[in-house]
Design a protein around this motif. Structure first.
Motif, mmCIF file in Angstrom:
data_model
loop_
_atom_site.group_PDB
_atom_site.id
_atom_site.type_symbol
_atom_site.label_atom_id
_atom_site.label_comp_id
_atom_site.label_asym_id
_atom_site.label_seq_id
_atom_site.Cartn_x
_atom_site.Cartn_y
_atom_site.Cartn_z
ATOM 1 N N ILE A 36 5.950 15.357 -5.440
ATOM 2 C CA ILE A 36 6.412 14.493 -4.348
ATOM 3 C C ILE A 36 5.264 13.720 -3.700
ATOM 4 O O ILE A 36 5.359 12.521 -3.464
ATOM 5 C CB ILE A 36 7.122 15.326 -3.265
ATOM 6 C CG1 ILE A 36 8.276 16.117 -3.874
ATOM 7 C CG2 ILE A 36 7.635 14.430 -2.128
ATOM 8 C CD1 ILE A 36 8.817 17.207 -2.976
ATOM 9 N N ALA A 37 4.166 14.399 -3.409
ATOM 10 C CA ALA A 37 3.114 13.804 -2.582
ATOM 11 C C ALA A 37 2.209 12.839 -3.330
ATOM 12 O O ALA A 37 1.806 11.808 -2.774
ATOM 13 C CB ALA A 37 2.272 14.913 -1.951
ATOM 14 N N LEU A 38 1.876 13.131 -4.595
ATOM 15 C CA LEU A 38 0.833 12.367 -5.283
ATOM 16 C C LEU A 38 1.354 11.596 -6.489
ATOM 17 O O LEU A 38 0.561 11.108 -7.290
ATOM 18 C CB LEU A 38 -0.305 13.307 -5.720
ATOM 19 C CG LEU A 38 -0.980 14.087 -4.580
ATOM 20 C CD1 LEU A 38 -2.118 14.933 -5.118
ATOM 21 C CD2 LEU A 38 -1.491 13.140 -3.502
ATOM 22 N N SER A 39 2.662 11.485 -6.626
ATOM 23 C CA SER A 39 3.227 10.725 -7.743
ATOM 24 C C SER A 39 3.449 9.274 -7.326
ATOM 25 O O SER A 39 3.332 8.919 -6.159
ATOM 26 C CB SER A 39 4.543 11.368 -8.194
ATOM 27 O OG SER A 39 5.455 11.439 -7.104
ATOM 28 N N ASN A 40 3.808 8.456 -8.281
ATOM 29 C CA ASN A 40 4.032 7.027 -8.031
ATOM 30 C C ASN A 40 5.273 6.531 -8.774
ATOM 31 O O ASN A 40 5.813 7.224 -9.640
ATOM 32 C CB ASN A 40 2.825 6.197 -8.493
ATOM 33 C CG ASN A 40 1.623 6.347 -7.580
ATOM 34 O OD1 ASN A 40 1.771 6.358 -6.359
ATOM 35 N ND2 ASN A 40 0.446 6.479 -8.159
ATOM 36 N N GLY A 41 5.686 5.331 -8.423
ATOM 37 C CA GLY A 41 6.704 4.624 -9.176
ATOM 38 C C GLY A 41 8.065 5.295 -9.187
ATOM 39 O O GLY A 41 8.500 5.924 -8.219
ATOM 40 N N TYR A 42 8.737 5.164 -10.320
ATOM 41 C CA TYR A 42 10.116 5.654 -10.476
ATOM 42 C C TYR A 42 10.200 7.160 -10.248
ATOM 43 O O TYR A 42 11.100 7.648 -9.559
ATOM 44 C CB TYR A 42 10.605 5.287 -11.878
ATOM 45 C CG TYR A 42 12.042 5.668 -12.160
ATOM 46 C CD1 TYR A 42 13.112 4.959 -11.617
ATOM 47 C CD2 TYR A 42 12.332 6.743 -13.004
ATOM 48 C CE1 TYR A 42 14.433 5.298 -11.893
ATOM 49 C CE2 TYR A 42 13.645 7.096 -13.287
ATOM 50 C CZ TYR A 42 14.688 6.380 -12.729
ATOM 51 O OH TYR A 42 15.992 6.724 -13.006
ATOM 52 N N LEU A 43 9.246 7.904 -10.820
ATOM 53 C CA LEU A 43 9.261 9.361 -10.671
ATOM 54 C C LEU A 43 9.166 9.741 -9.197
ATOM 55 O O LEU A 43 9.899 10.604 -8.710
ATOM 56 C CB LEU A 43 8.115 9.989 -11.474
ATOM 57 C CG LEU A 43 8.068 11.517 -11.523
ATOM 58 C CD1 LEU A 43 7.523 12.000 -12.875
ATOM 59 C CD2 LEU A 43 7.199 12.102 -10.402
ATOM 60 N N PHE A 63 0.836 -1.201 0.000
ATOM 61 C CA PHE A 63 0.000 0.000 0.000
ATOM 62 C C PHE A 63 0.875 1.258 0.000
ATOM 63 O O PHE A 63 0.819 2.078 0.908
ATOM 64 C CB PHE A 63 -0.928 -0.008 1.216
ATOM 65 C CG PHE A 63 -1.729 -1.269 1.359
ATOM 66 C CD1 PHE A 63 -2.704 -1.600 0.438
ATOM 67 C CD2 PHE A 63 -1.488 -2.159 2.400
ATOM 68 C CE1 PHE A 63 -3.431 -2.777 0.550
ATOM 69 C CE2 PHE A 63 -2.219 -3.334 2.535
ATOM 70 C CZ PHE A 63 -3.191 -3.649 1.599
ATOM 71 N N VAL A 64 1.682 1.390 -1.038
ATOM 72 C CA VAL A 64 2.617 2.513 -1.091
ATOM 73 C C VAL A 64 2.244 3.521 -2.181
ATOM 74 O O VAL A 64 2.629 4.681 -2.121
ATOM 75 C CB VAL A 64 4.058 2.011 -1.307
ATOM 76 C CG1 VAL A 64 4.243 1.451 -2.709
ATOM 77 C CG2 VAL A 64 5.070 3.105 -1.024
ATOM 78 N N ASP A 65 1.464 3.110 -3.174
ATOM 79 C CA ASP A 65 1.108 4.013 -4.271
ATOM 80 C C ASP A 65 -0.003 4.983 -3.868
ATOM 81 O O ASP A 65 -0.675 4.792 -2.847
ATOM 82 C CB ASP A 65 0.666 3.207 -5.490
ATOM 83 C CG ASP A 65 1.836 2.513 -6.182
ATOM 84 O OD1 ASP A 65 2.978 2.943 -5.949
ATOM 85 O OD2 ASP A 65 1.598 1.559 -6.938
ATOM 86 N N ARG A 66 -0.184 6.004 -4.682
ATOM 87 C CA ARG A 66 -1.273 6.958 -4.499
ATOM 88 C C ARG A 66 -2.328 6.742 -5.583
ATOM 89 O O ARG A 66 -1.987 6.580 -6.763
ATOM 90 C CB ARG A 66 -0.772 8.396 -4.624
ATOM 91 C CG ARG A 66 0.175 8.845 -3.538
ATOM 92 C CD ARG A 66 -0.530 9.055 -2.233
ATOM 93 N NE ARG A 66 0.319 9.803 -1.300
ATOM 94 C CZ ARG A 66 0.204 9.749 0.009
ATOM 95 N NH1 ARG A 66 -0.717 8.972 0.556
ATOM 96 N NH2 ARG A 66 0.994 10.451 0.791
ATOM 97 N N PRO A 67 -3.611 6.743 -5.220
ATOM 98 C CA PRO A 67 -4.654 6.695 -6.242
ATOM 99 C C PRO A 67 -4.823 8.084 -6.860
ATOM 100 O O PRO A 67 -4.347 9.085 -6.306
ATOM 101 C CB PRO A 67 -5.902 6.309 -5.437
ATOM 102 C CG PRO A 67 -5.654 6.928 -4.090
ATOM 103 C CD PRO A 67 -4.169 6.821 -3.854
ATOM 104 N N ILE A 68 -5.488 8.159 -7.961
ATOM 105 C CA ILE A 68 -5.834 9.457 -8.538
ATOM 106 C C ILE A 68 -7.022 10.013 -7.768
ATOM 107 O O ILE A 68 -8.073 9.382 -7.694
ATOM 108 C CB ILE A 68 -6.173 9.333 -10.033
ATOM 109 C CG1 ILE A 68 -4.907 8.992 -10.823
ATOM 110 C CG2 ILE A 68 -6.794 10.619 -10.560
ATOM 111 C CD1 ILE A 68 -5.143 8.787 -12.306
#
Length: 493
Positions: A117-124, A99-104
């Motif tokens: 920083i706050a709402l991005s996911n993955g490599y970025l 549970f580390v990703d952010r939903p849209i």
């Protein structure tokens, strides 16, 4: 012949009714609860649970009824909520990779666009967060400059309180400006005067957006963004406010671009401009002007609204509990005295004061629902199946008020953070900044600010309510939980 007779007897109203029934059936079939999915209240076809308020008190009631892991539906999207220290810890720590990703979140996605920083996911996200962490330390804790920034701002804040000359005043934007100046000094290399109308407007716009983002009407946008973007309502105010804030930040970045010297980085923005040059061959890392703008917005918001709101709660609690304020001041007088300014080195010798600050964060409960995460893979939590892509919200207020973790959860009691000898003690269920890989990036800065600002104020002033105007202990629920507006008196000691 039968079908012909059927069509012959159908009029416009009948066709409309048939269409509606088919639409309902389609919704019921498409949105059937997955097998072994967390339980929750019955969802209205097409709408889901849009009439169920997403506030922490309602969430506590639902947790009591359905258990520590339950679900709601907004439109066609299912959301899982997690309550109580043990289950929240399971989600944030034991299963942190699940549970580390952010939903849209549609309302915020318009402005934040899934970058920053706050709402991005993955490599970025990994690259942006690593860069932010490294350079916040470089321009802050690593050089001890953050403490110096805060000490200087403490003087400005105390002078602003002194200028009120014991008259009633509302400390809201004086406090917010003081806190905002710290992250501004790190990000932009300068502070803003409390009388600066442009910065005051930005603070007001941001505060309004944060309050409105938690309203029931605004949350409809997240359930039906395709429809709501054409309709009037508070969501339009939130989006308009963010457009003005972004324009303000963009002007600051443009000034940096004009003055930028790669051999002499003055602040976070200069360092980011340098990183853009270094990462031209790695576009997936997202180092560009658009991401810099969103990252700046992330840092300004994370470094201003939450810490300033906590500090305002501290003022409210000190006025409501004068006996606690007196004990804090006695400890400050004994350890720091009146001849010098407090420093972070004083914290270990001020256990009661430190306990009061922690209890302020616990009871202040400023981000009761945290920010939603998303299952990055099919997972199991509390014995329930959580499909990949499901939004999950950890109810932090249920941890801060967990009856199994706190002796007097509903009472403002600094003893929660003191042992039998009066020494400060840490508590596992103290999670105001969340936990895991998505823990608040501004946690170290906020801790420094809360300590130095509050100790400086209580060293110099006795905080008292305006006669007949005791500040309420009931807050205002927006995206964060903040005190009602109040006036106060700051009497020099």
């Amino acid at each position: 012949m039968i079908f012909q007779a059927f069509f012959d007897c159908m009029n416009f109203t009948s066709w409309l009714l048939l269409g509606f029934v088919l639409l309902i059936l389609n919704d019921v079939i498409r949105n059937r609860r997955p097998r072994n999915f967390p339980p929750g209240p019955w969802a209205v076809p097409l709408l889901g649970n849009v009439f169920t308020g997403v506030d922490y008190k309602t969430m506590h009631e639902l947790a009591q009824k359905y258990g520590p892991v339950f679900s709601l539906r907004r439109g066609s999207e299912r959301m899982v909520f997690v309550a109580g220290y043990k289950m929240v810890k399971e989600a944030l720590v034991s299963q942190l990779d699940s549970f580390v990703d952010r939903p849209i979140v549609p309302l915020f996605h318009v402005t934040f666009k899934g970058i920053g920083i706050a709402l991005s996911n993955g490599y970025l996200w990994k690259k942006q967060r690593k860069f932010a962490n490294t350079h916040l330390r470089y321009f802050g804790e690593g050089q001890k400059s953050l403490e110096k920034y805060i000490e200087v701002e403490c003087n400005f804040l105390c002078e602003a309180f002194k200028e009120e000359q014991g008259r009633p005043f509302n400390p809201h934007y004086i406090v917010t400006n003081a806190v905002g100046n710290i992250i501004s000094s790190v990000v932009f290399g300068h502070r803003f005067e409390y009388t600066d109308p442009s910065f005051r407007k930005i603070l007001e716009l941001d505060n309004d957006a944060v309050v409105l983002a938690g309203s029931a009407q605004t949350q409809l946008y997240d359930a039906f963004p395709g429809l709501m973007k054409y309709l009037p309502g508070p969501h339009q105010t939130v989006l308009a406010n963010y457009r003005e804030i972004v324009a303000f930040l963009n002007r600051e970045i443009e000034k940096h671009q004009e003055e930028w010297n790669p051999d002499d980085p003055r602040d976070f923005t200069d360092a980011y401009l340098s990183e853009m040059e270094k990462k031209k061959e790695d576009p997936r890392a997202g180092f560009n002007i658009e991401t810099l703008l969103v990252s700046t917005l992330d840092l300004i918001e994370a470094g201003t609204e939450t810490a300033s709101t906590t500090l305002r709660w501290a003022l409210v609690f000190m006025m409501n509990y004068p006996e606690i304020q007196e004990k804090v001041q006695a400890e400050i007088d004994r350890v720091v005295g009146q001849s010098r300014l407090p420093t972070l080195a004083d914290r270990p010798n001020l256990p009661y004061t430190d306990a009061v600050i922690h209890e302020t964060q616990r009871v202040g409960n400023i981000v009761p629902l945290g920010f939603p995460k998303m299952a990055s893979k099919d997972s199991t939590l509390g014995g329930y199946f959580i499909p990949k892509g499901t939004a999950i919200t950890t109810i932090l207020s249920s941890v801060l008020f967990d009856k199994n973790e706190w002796e007097t959860p509903d009472v403002f009691n600094p003893e929660h953070f003191l042992d039998s000898e009066g020494k400060f003690r840490r508590r596992d269920a103290f999670l105001p900044f969340s936990a895991g890989k998505r823990v608040c990036i501004g946690e170290p800065l906020a801790k420094m600010e809360l300590f130095l600002f509050l100790v400086s104020l209580l060293q110099r002033f006795t905080l008292t309510p305006v006669p007949g105007e005791m500040p309420s202990l009931e807050g205002v629920m927006g995206f964060i939980y903040s005190p009602e507006e109040f006036r106060m008196l700051a009497v020099p000691r």
